[in-house]
Design a protein around this motif. Structure first.
Motif, PDB file in Angstrom:
ATOM      1  N   UNK A 175      45.315  49.400  32.490  1.00 27.65           N
ATOM      2  CA  UNK A 175      44.587  48.332  31.818  1.00 27.65           C
ATOM      3  C   UNK A 175      43.189  48.195  32.422  1.00 27.65           C
ATOM      4  N   UNK A 176      42.257  47.680  31.654  1.00 24.74           N
ATOM      5  CA  UNK A 176      40.921  47.431  32.201  1.00 24.74           C
ATOM      6  C   UNK A 176      39.913  48.481  31.793  1.00 24.74           C
ATOM      7  N   UNK A 177      38.656  48.223  32.128  1.00 23.66           N
ATOM      8  CA  UNK A 177      37.533  49.071  31.715  1.00 23.66           C
ATOM      9  C   UNK A 177      36.945  49.770  32.936  1.00 23.66           C
ATOM     10  N   UNK A 178      36.745  51.111  32.882  1.00 22.07           N
ATOM     11  CA  UNK A 178      36.338  51.865  34.072  1.00 22.07           C
ATOM     12  C   UNK A 178      35.027  51.402  34.706  1.00 22.07           C
ATOM     13  N   UNK A 211      34.922  37.426  55.232  1.00 20.63           N
ATOM     14  CA  UNK A 211      34.952  38.655  54.437  1.00 20.63           C
ATOM     15  C   UNK A 211      36.043  38.586  53.369  1.00 20.63           C
ATOM     16  N   UNK A 212      37.196  38.014  53.706  1.00 19.88           N
ATOM     17  CA  UNK A 212      38.279  37.925  52.737  1.00 19.88           C
ATOM     18  C   UNK A 212      37.963  36.924  51.640  1.00 19.88           C
ATOM     19  N   UNK A 213      37.317  35.824  51.999  1.00 22.06           N
ATOM     20  CA  UNK A 213      36.945  34.835  50.989  1.00 22.06           C
ATOM     21  C   UNK A 213      35.995  35.449  49.962  1.00 22.06           C
ATOM     22  N   UNK A 214      35.020  36.238  50.443  1.00 24.70           N
ATOM     23  CA  UNK A 214      34.049  36.854  49.541  1.00 24.70           C
ATOM     24  C   UNK A 214      34.687  37.886  48.621  1.00 24.70           C
ATOM     25  N   UNK A 215      35.796  38.491  49.055  1.00 24.32           N
ATOM     26  CA  UNK A 215      36.403  39.557  48.259  1.00 24.32           C
ATOM     27  C   UNK A 215      37.543  39.109  47.364  1.00 24.32           C
ATOM     28  N   UNK A 216      37.855  37.818  47.367  1.00 24.38           N
ATOM     29  CA  UNK A 216      39.033  37.353  46.618  1.00 24.38           C
ATOM     30  C   UNK A 216      38.928  37.626  45.125  1.00 24.38           C
ATOM     31  N   UNK A 217      37.732  37.463  44.545  1.00 27.50           N
ATOM     32  CA  UNK A 217      37.580  37.658  43.103  1.00 27.50           C
ATOM     33  C   UNK A 217      37.857  39.116  42.727  1.00 27.50           C
ATOM     34  N   UNK A 218      37.301  40.049  43.520  1.00 26.69           N
ATOM     35  CA  UNK A 218      37.535  41.463  43.232  1.00 26.69           C
ATOM     36  C   UNK A 218      38.994  41.837  43.426  1.00 26.69           C
ATOM     37  N   UNK A 219      39.636  41.282  44.453  1.00 27.56           N
ATOM     38  CA  UNK A 219      41.039  41.573  44.680  1.00 27.56           C
ATOM     39  C   UNK A 219      41.883  41.035  43.523  1.00 27.56           C
ATOM     40  N   UNK A 220      41.537  39.845  43.039  1.00 25.86           N
ATOM     41  CA  UNK A 220      42.256  39.285  41.890  1.00 25.86           C
ATOM     42  C   UNK A 220      42.086  40.175  40.659  1.00 25.86           C
ATOM     43  N   UNK A 221      40.902  40.758  40.516  1.00 26.89           N
ATOM     44  CA  UNK A 221      40.641  41.686  39.412  1.00 26.89           C
ATOM     45  C   UNK A 221      41.607  42.867  39.474  1.00 26.89           C
ATOM     46  N   UNK A 223      44.493  43.043  41.124  1.00 21.47           N
ATOM     47  CA  UNK A 223      45.871  42.594  40.972  1.00 21.47           C
ATOM     48  C   UNK A 223      46.209  42.378  39.492  1.00 21.47           C
ATOM     49  N   UNK A 224      45.242  41.885  38.720  1.00 23.04           N
ATOM     50  CA  UNK A 224      45.484  41.660  37.286  1.00 23.04           C
ATOM     51  C   UNK A 224      45.617  42.992  36.548  1.00 23.04           C
ATOM     52  N   UNK A 225      44.765  43.962  36.905  1.00 22.65           N
ATOM     53  CA  UNK A 225      44.865  45.276  36.293  1.00 22.65           C
ATOM     54  C   UNK A 225      46.265  45.853  36.505  1.00 22.65           C
ATOM     55  N   UNK A 226      46.750  45.756  37.722  1.00 20.61           N
ATOM     56  CA  UNK A 226      48.053  46.321  38.054  1.00 20.61           C
ATOM     57  C   UNK A 226      49.168  45.576  37.335  1.00 20.61           C
ATOM     58  N   UNK A 227      49.121  44.253  37.359  1.00 13.64           N
ATOM     59  CA  UNK A 227      50.164  43.474  36.695  1.00 13.64           C
ATOM     60  C   UNK A 227      50.216  43.780  35.206  1.00 13.64           C
ATOM     61  N   UNK A 228      49.046  43.891  34.583  1.00 16.15           N
ATOM     62  CA  UNK A 228      48.993  44.200  33.141  1.00 16.15           C
ATOM     63  C   UNK A 228      49.502  45.606  32.865  1.00 16.15           C
ATOM     64  N   UNK A 229      49.133  46.554  33.736  1.00 18.96           N
ATOM     65  CA  UNK A 229      49.575  47.940  33.553  1.00 18.96           C
ATOM     66  C   UNK A 229      51.092  48.040  33.669  1.00 18.96           C
ATOM     67  N   UNK A 230      51.652  47.408  34.684  1.00 18.15           N
ATOM     68  CA  UNK A 230      53.107  47.426  34.880  1.00 18.15           C
ATOM     69  C   UNK A 230      53.810  46.746  33.706  1.00 18.15           C
ATOM     70  N   UNK A 231      53.285  45.624  33.258  1.00 20.82           N
ATOM     71  CA  UNK A 231      53.924  44.892  32.165  1.00 20.82           C
ATOM     72  C   UNK A 231      53.948  45.719  30.881  1.00 20.82           C
ATOM     73  N   UNK A 232      52.848  46.407  30.596  1.00 22.47           N
ATOM     74  CA  UNK A 232      52.795  47.236  29.385  1.00 22.47           C
ATOM     75  C   UNK A 232      53.837  48.346  29.426  1.00 22.47           C
ATOM     76  N   UNK A 233      53.906  49.060  30.540  1.00 21.90           N
ATOM     77  CA  UNK A 233      54.846  50.171  30.643  1.00 21.90           C
ATOM     78  C   UNK A 233      56.292  49.671  30.667  1.00 21.90           C
TER      79      UNK A 233
END
Length: 465
Positions: A175-178, A211-221, A223-233
């Protein structure tokens, strides 16, 4: 030791010396040490790290051994590996991102994950990926048809390896755009991929890391890609649809009491999407840069590739067998700019190697960055000399003086996958185009989990046809 006695670059020209930090002449103070480690750990290492078999230092109350002797490295990573666990500082950086993925899991969780993934990375399966690797590389190469194009090759290789990973291990169903993916992974490594000063100061885990606070948005991105990919399959599998027997399906089939949990499956997918493709991307970018700065070496590789590509369709196993000089250029790039520049372990109990006492709790750093440039093991260690890895010279290199994929039980499971992917990508790109540096091409190696070129790799791409 192994090395390159008698090996010389082709022709009379001097080999290219690529940019790298100059070894320090004296130690730095506490505050300066923290600043350097946060900014770029590659700039920290002093002359002893490039000349001595091992160096003992005390940092922030931690006894640290920098291991550069191949025998010592073998002792820690293989012979007595059971006495060494992942170092605490490394885990503080990686676990927030990868959780129980293969790179960070330990004990029974790691054993279950490794067992679950092993069938995907057998030679038969890896050879089966060759066609998809070729197709994605050829499709990607079309973007370079614009005459006089100047592009950031570092970013391009991130997109290419993402395409290949998606096509091979996930059958094109991530899932998601490259483009967004490339942007977010840069931000994730820029933030959470750095050592946080609080970790060096021994601050308690409950204290938030900037450093972790600054990266939370990207990490959430991610995690969502993975959750969506797993759910689809998973939905397709539950409906009884025909699904490809790829990495994703294989992992989902292991879900259950005797296998992996859903969380562990997602952690391993994140590991391969994030760290797995990123290391190959960086090594490909550095290879194109080094070949551009060493025209004679580039000509050797182009000649080999041109002759091979004229043969027409090939069987999967032929890529690595028939392109040894192309592979050698890639391996030399990984020597100079190892994708994973440090391997960190912590002694569980007291240990000894020769006259070196390794006390319980000591950190042992097997640093590919320093080992690969060490004066005891390599002739002209700072120079780009692919001939070191030509078939007639490979036997001179000790297994534990060259560690682009690590070693021992935790050696990178995808090493053969990465080598095949890289050689195919290089063959396609270099058969069609020539990559040259421009005035803006002034990369500086920076450690942010991987060895990245600060400022990118802007390069001019011209057709060879």
């Amino acid at each position: 030791m192994g090395g390159t006695e008698g090996v010389r670059a082709a022709g009379p020209a001097k080999p290219f010396i690529p940019p790298a930090p100059t070894p320090r002449e004296k130690p730095v103070g506490r505050l300066e040490l923290i600043r350097i480690i946060y900014r770029n750990p590659l700039e920290l290492w002093g002359e002893p790290s490039y000349n001595e078999p091992w160096v003992e230092v005390d940092w922030m109350g931690m006894h640290t051994i920098i291991a550069n002797d191949p025998g010592l490295i073998r002792h820690v990573l293989v012979d007595n590996a059971k006495n060494y666990r992942m170092a605490a500082v490394r885990q503080r950086i990686l676990r927030p991102i990868l959780r129980d993925g293969l790179l960070t899991a330990e004990g029974e969780v790691w054993k279950r994950s490794r067992k679950a993934m092993a069938p995907v990375f057998t030679p038969r399966h890896i050879h089966g990926f060759a066609e998809a690797m070729l197709e994605r590389s050829e499709a990607f190469a079309e973007r370079y048809e614009t005459p006089g194009l100047v592009t950031d090759v570092a970013r391009d290789m991130t997109l290419l390896t993402y395409d290949i990973l998606a096509a091979t291990l996930f059958s094109g169903e991530i899932a998601g755009e490259p483009g967004q993916f490339a942007k977010e992974i840069d931000n994730l490594f820029e933030t959470m991929g750095r050592v946080d000063p609080l970790d060096l100061l021994g601050a308690p885990d409950w204290l938030p890391r900037f450093t972790q606070i600054r990266g939370r948005r990207s990490l959430a991105f991610f995690r969502k890609i993975v959750a969506d990919t797993v759910a689809m399959r998973k939905a397709r599998m539950e409906k009884g649809d025909h699904v490809p027997n790829d990495f994703l399906t294989l992992l989902l089939k292991t879900e259950g009491p005797e296998g992996l949990t859903r969380a562990e499956i997602e952690d391993n997918i994140i590991t391969f999407i994030g760290a797995g493709h990123e290391t190959t991307a960086r090594a490909l970018g550095w290879t194109l840069y080094l070949l551009a700065k060493a025209p004679q070496e580039r000509e050797i590789v182009e000649t080999e590739i041109d002759a091979f590509m004229r043969k027409g369709p090939v069987s999967p196993h032929e890529w690595l067998e028939n392109l040894p000089l192309t592979r050698a250029a890639f391996e030399e790039a990984m020597r100079l700019y190892p994708p994973a520049p440090s391997i960190n372990r912590e002694a569980v109990e007291d240990d000894r190697y020769r006259d070196l006492k390794i006390e319980k709790g000591s950190t042992v750093l097997a640093m590919p960055w320093t080992i690969h440039r060490h004066r005891l093991h390599w002739k002209d260690p700072d120079a780009f000399i692919p001939a070191r890895f030509h078939p007639e010279n490979r036997g001179q290199i000790d297994r534990f003086q060259y560690l682009p994929f690590g070693a021992g039980p935790r050696v990178c499971i995808g090493a053969s996958f990465a080598l095949q992917e890289a050689v195919i990508a290089l063959a396609v790109l270099l058969s069609r185009y020539r990559f040259d540096t421009v005035s803006q091409t002034k990369p500086w190696p920076v450690q942010k989990l991987t060895t990245q070129p600060q400022g990118g790799l802007p390069m001019k791409v011209t057709s060879r046809r």
